[in-house]
Design a protein around this motif. Structure first.
Motif, mmCIF file in Angstrom:
data_model
loop_
_atom_site.group_PDB
_atom_site.id
_atom_site.type_symbol
_atom_site.label_atom_id
_atom_site.label_comp_id
_atom_site.label_asym_id
_atom_site.label_seq_id
_atom_site.Cartn_x
_atom_site.Cartn_y
_atom_site.Cartn_z
ATOM 1 N N LYS A 563 65.535 42.472 17.727
ATOM 2 C CA LYS A 563 66.634 41.512 17.707
ATOM 3 C C LYS A 563 67.397 41.464 16.385
ATOM 4 C CE LYS A 563 65.890 40.118 21.884
ATOM 5 N NZ LYS A 563 66.849 40.480 22.945
ATOM 6 N N HIS A 564 66.811 41.938 15.310
ATOM 7 C CA HIS A 564 67.463 41.752 14.007
ATOM 8 C C HIS A 564 67.519 43.071 13.240
ATOM 9 C CE1 HIS A 564 67.437 37.452 14.659
ATOM 10 N NE2 HIS A 564 66.158 37.536 14.967
ATOM 11 N N ASN A 565 68.124 44.082 13.840
ATOM 12 C CA ASN A 565 68.305 45.343 13.147
ATOM 13 C C ASN A 565 69.439 45.236 12.128
ATOM 14 O OD1 ASN A 565 66.412 47.072 14.640
ATOM 15 N ND2 ASN A 565 67.718 46.551 16.380
ATOM 16 N N PRO A 566 69.301 45.864 10.966
ATOM 17 C CA PRO A 566 70.430 45.888 10.029
ATOM 18 C C PRO A 566 71.660 46.477 10.703
ATOM 19 C CG PRO A 566 68.442 46.705 8.982
ATOM 20 C CD PRO A 566 68.136 46.565 10.439
ATOM 21 N N ASP A 567 72.831 45.914 10.429
ATOM 22 C CA ASP A 567 74.050 46.339 11.104
ATOM 23 C C ASP A 567 74.338 47.816 10.886
ATOM 24 O OD1 ASP A 567 74.316 43.782 11.960
ATOM 25 O OD2 ASP A 567 75.841 43.202 10.495
ATOM 26 N N THR A 568 74.137 48.291 9.648
ATOM 27 C CA THR A 568 74.449 49.692 9.374
ATOM 28 C C THR A 568 73.490 50.640 10.081
ATOM 29 O OG1 THR A 568 73.222 49.391 7.296
ATOM 30 C CG2 THR A 568 75.635 49.300 7.192
ATOM 31 N N LEU A 569 72.250 50.201 10.283
ATOM 32 C CA LEU A 569 71.308 51.007 11.060
ATOM 33 C C LEU A 569 71.777 51.108 12.511
ATOM 34 C CD1 LEU A 569 68.641 52.491 11.563
ATOM 35 C CD2 LEU A 569 67.546 50.258 11.837
ATOM 36 N N SER A 570 72.264 50.013 13.045
ATOM 37 C CA SER A 570 72.770 50.003 14.417
ATOM 38 C C SER A 570 73.931 50.974 14.563
ATOM 39 C CB SER A 570 73.219 48.591 14.805
ATOM 40 O OG SER A 570 72.145 47.681 14.744
#
Length: 803
Positions: A563-570
């Motif tokens: 639920k809380h992946n870093p945005d840049t990883l996404s």
């Protein structure tokens, strides 16, 4: 017992500086996976020859299976492994099937032009055509076919085939022979309908009878077609060649780098045949030239390298020679010898040659054209699996005989043969000759398939395996596409929010570059790295796309659970998935730098209205859930917007919702009423415009604006069906309860007061029968049970009516 294979000669090792992937390819020549090594010493260039279509009809889904699967492998080699692929494909614009189809259509057209109505002559000719067709193709029917009783005669002769049995009716499974019988029955039945009907228009009559008229009119007038009348045949092939490439473009199949046509290679084909003959591996008789298999093998050459078990299959050999291949008795040294050059007979096109006017054999065309363009040795040769024998086996034999003077010193003409599995329908190969196909353009026009959906199904199956389209196959393909759709929509939304907040959407995403992984994000980062490795390994394993597709799906599943992946990883994950699906050819409209594939956006003309509308709806829902809506704080609203024309549905949806808010405000509506208006906008107004607002209350995010997908439609339809079923069940239960209550209208005190009895006690229970005899105790006991049940029903009915 496995058939012995001739020794496969791997290509020479490339230069030490060449960097090759650890790619293994399933090679039909070895029937195993072997290392892929290009002839090019630098390991960069790959020469590929693919057997193209025989253009006399529209391409069908079976062709799509071949050419799309070929395109997928071509893209993997060029776009993933970075080989410089030179892709050559031929167009077969003269062969037995084309000659027959073109000539039949031409002659029937000329004959029809001489008639304007269904007169006696037309009926007599059609009846004769019908009888000839039945005698040739449905021999089990009686010699005397009575049109009025045709259905009964067919049932008697071929009923077991119609019921799914084999032609021999011995318990063996049905196959292509039975499919052909059913095809011929359909053609004959259509002609019967034309002959029996008295009210057909001329065009309707011809449409139903053309199946039997085509071969019959051809048999009467084919002698009138001259060998130099090439236009009769090219008129048909030019039309269907154009339609073929239109279909391929629709399926996002790349065009060949070099296209060759048989009719443009007449002199080269003649020279090719002459050299094979000069090498003593061919002989001429009656103006035709045949390949001498025995002579080739006597020098150490190998024949039928791909499918040696089929070398004595007379049916396959005859099919390879063509429908117009009847030879004079004793013309060939061996039944297995095949034609390199055919003496043209009446009604066939012809070209000059040292052996007289004739035309190329089917197999020689590919050998001559591929050798002319790619030389004496080719990296890759491909085609459908049904071409392995005799077509490709004959190509190999004649080409190796052309390039080398004896079998002993012959080198393999092709290093890697790739054969695509065919598409099946009800257990039979989809083919033009069986007329059991759906054309590509029909399937797309009807909405049965999309180019992306069809390619996904092919990617989910191994390229060299047969594929039968079933409900489960369709379901699996749609589920994979839906998952990737939803993933891309979320990633695009994230990218938009990051852009709005002026965050760097191109920032590094590796955990060692300053991003702290929390709440499982590290596992997703690790999974992405592992997915890339496994994906590479899958493609190195003979283009194992089913595994590659599963890796993408599993990675998205894992991502969705975090639920809380870093945005840049996404975004990095989104970019990698984008690159891979584009590499597979799943997005014909993809623009460099775009995230995700096309088809995820609402129409451009809708955006100026729908995005503001969605934002307005979000604010209304937020306030309504908080307890009250203050219309003054929603931003500028206009009760009526005259800028929008009545035929602009998106603008109207925006304006109508604003008017609804004013109306609710005037009425002093409750928060529940505002929420209902928001739901109506989502579920009805915008749904009918093919737009869906996906609310994300749990994440406290704005609604996702997305087009209505087929899966959403199916989900909605399933919900509606479930609701309807529940409603029906409730109505049926209510009807049953009403019936039960109505049965209680009769009082238990009166239920037995009938002529069947003559005396009763104070409770209405009978004591004596109609003849005055006292009732037996056993009967009284049974009647008491009935009386008790009715008493309960009557009391329930009375209570309900009193209420």
């Amino acid at each position: 017992m496995a058939t012995a294979l001739p020794e496969w000669q791997p290509p020479p090792a490339p230069a030490e500086s060449a960097e090759l992937p650890r790619l293994l390819v399933y090679n039909s020549l070895t029937r195993s996976k072997v290392p892929f090594i290009p002839i090019d010493q630098d390991g960069k260039k790959v020469g590929w020859y693919a057997c193209g279509p025989t253009v006399y009809d529209d391409a069908h889904l079976g062709h799509a299976r071949n050419y799309v699967s070929t395109d997928i492998i071509r893209r993997i080699l060029s776009d993933y492994f970075r080989f410089q692929v030179f892709f050559v494909m031929n167009i077969t614009d003269v062969d037995d099937k084309i000659i027959l189809a073109a000539r039949q259509q031409h002659l029937l057209s000329e004959w029809l032009a001489q008639h304007t109505e269904v007169d006696q002559e037309v009926r007599e000719i059609t009846n004769q055509a019908f009888l000839m067709y039945v005698a040739k193709h449905l021999p089990l029917l009686s010699n005397v076919v009575v049109l009025a009783n045709y259905d009964e005669q067919v049932e008697l002769a071929y009923g077991h085939v119609l019921k799914g049995q084999s032609l021999t009716n011995d318990g063996s499974p049905p196959g292509d022979k039975e499919a052909k019988i059913r095809m011929h029955m359909r053609t004959a039945e259509s002609a019967v309908q034309a002959l029996l009907a008295l009210d057909h228009t001329y065009d309707a009559f011809v449409a139903k009878a053309s199946g039997v008229l085509l071969p019959y009119i051809d048999s009467l007038y084919k002698r009138t077609v001259k060998g130099t009348d090439h236009h009769i045949f090219t008129k048909l092939t030019k039309r269907y060649e154009q339609r073929f490439f239109e279909d391929m473009a629709a399926l996002n199949v790349r065009s060949p780098d070099k296209l060759t046509r048989v009719t443009e290679y007449g002199p080269q084909i003649v020279d090719f045949v002459k050299q094979v003959q000069d090498h003593a591996f061919a002989y001429e008789t009656h103006g035709s030239v045949y390949y001498d298999i025995k002579q080739w093998e006597s020098t150490g050459g190998v024949y039928a390298r791909l499918e040696p078990w089929n070398r004595n299959d007379g049916e396959l050999q005859a099919d390879g020679e063509g429908a117009l291949s009847t030879k004079p008795s004793g013309s060939k040294k061996s039944a297995a010898d095949f034609a390199l050059w055919k003496a043209s007979k009446e009604g066939e096109p012809s070209w000059p040659s040292p052996w007289g006017d004739g035309r190329p054999g089917w197999h020689i065309e590919c050998s001559a054209m591929a050798s002319d363009v790619l030389g004496k040795q080719i990296d890759v040769h491909s085609g459908g699996i049904d071409l392995a024998f005799p077509h490709h086996d004959n190509e190999l034999a004649q080409s190796e005989a052309f390039w080398h003077e004896s079998g002993k010193d012959s080198r393999q003409w092709v290093n890697y043969f790739l054969h695509m599995g065919h598409l099946s329908i009800q257990g039979s190969k989809m083919s033009k000759s069986l007329k059991n196909f759906t054309t590509i353009r029909e399937a797309i026009a009807k909405g049965d398939w999309t180019p992306r959906g069809l390619r996904i199904v092919f990617l989910l199956g191994a390229w060299r395996d047969g594929l039968e389209i079933t409900g489960e196959v369709v379901k699996a393909g749609r589920a994979w596409e839906d998952k990737v759709d939803n993933f891309f929509i979320k990633i695009r939304d994230l990218q938009s929010r990051m852009t709005a907040m002026k965050l760097d959407v191109n920032a590094g995403t590796n955990g060692v570059n300053g991003i702290k992984m929390q709440n499982g994000a590290g596992s997703v980062a690790d999974a992405l790295a592992e997915a890339k490795r496994k994906f590479h390994d899958a493609l190195c394993d003979s283009f194992d796309t089913p595994t590659a597709m599963r890796i993408i799906s599993d990675l998205i599943t894992l991502y969705n659970t975090q639920k809380h992946n870093p945005d840049t990883l996404s975004l990095e994950l989104g970019r990698w998935v984008t690159e891979m699906v584009v590499m597979f050819g799943l997005d014909a409209q993809h623009k460099s730098g775009d995230l995700g594939w096309s088809g995820l956006d609402i129409p451009e003309q809708a955006k100026p209205f729908i995005y503001p509308l969605s934002q307005l709806r979000d604010r209304v829902r937020e306030q309504a859930k908080a307890g009250g809506v203050d219309i003054a704080t929603l931003g500028k609203l206009e009760d009526r917007d005259t800028r929008y024309s009545d035929n602009q549905p998106y603008a109207n949806a925006y304006a109508d919702f604003q008017r609804k808010l004013f109306q609710l405000n005037t009425q002093g509506a409750s928060p529940k009423d505002y929420l209902a208006a928001c739901d109506h906008l989502r579920d009805s107004v915008l749904w009918q415009l093919d737009i869906y607002l996906e609310d994300r209350d749990a994440e406290s995010l704005a609604a996702l604006v997305r087009p209505v997908s087929q899966s959403l439609r199916d989900e909605c339809a399933n919900k509606e069906a479930a609701t309807a079923a529940k409603s029906r069940a409730k109505e049926e239960a209510q009807a049953a309860e009403k019936e039960r209550l109505d049965r209680g209208k009769l009082s238990h005190l009166d239920m037995f007061r009938t002529t069947e009895y003559s005396a009763w006690d104070e409770e209405g229970m009978p004591t004596h029968d109609t003849e005055g005899k006292e009732l037996a105790k056993s009967r009284t006991k049974k009647l008491r049970k009935d009386w008790t049940r009715q008493k309960q029903l009557h009391e329930t009915w009375s209570a309900a009516n009193q209420a």
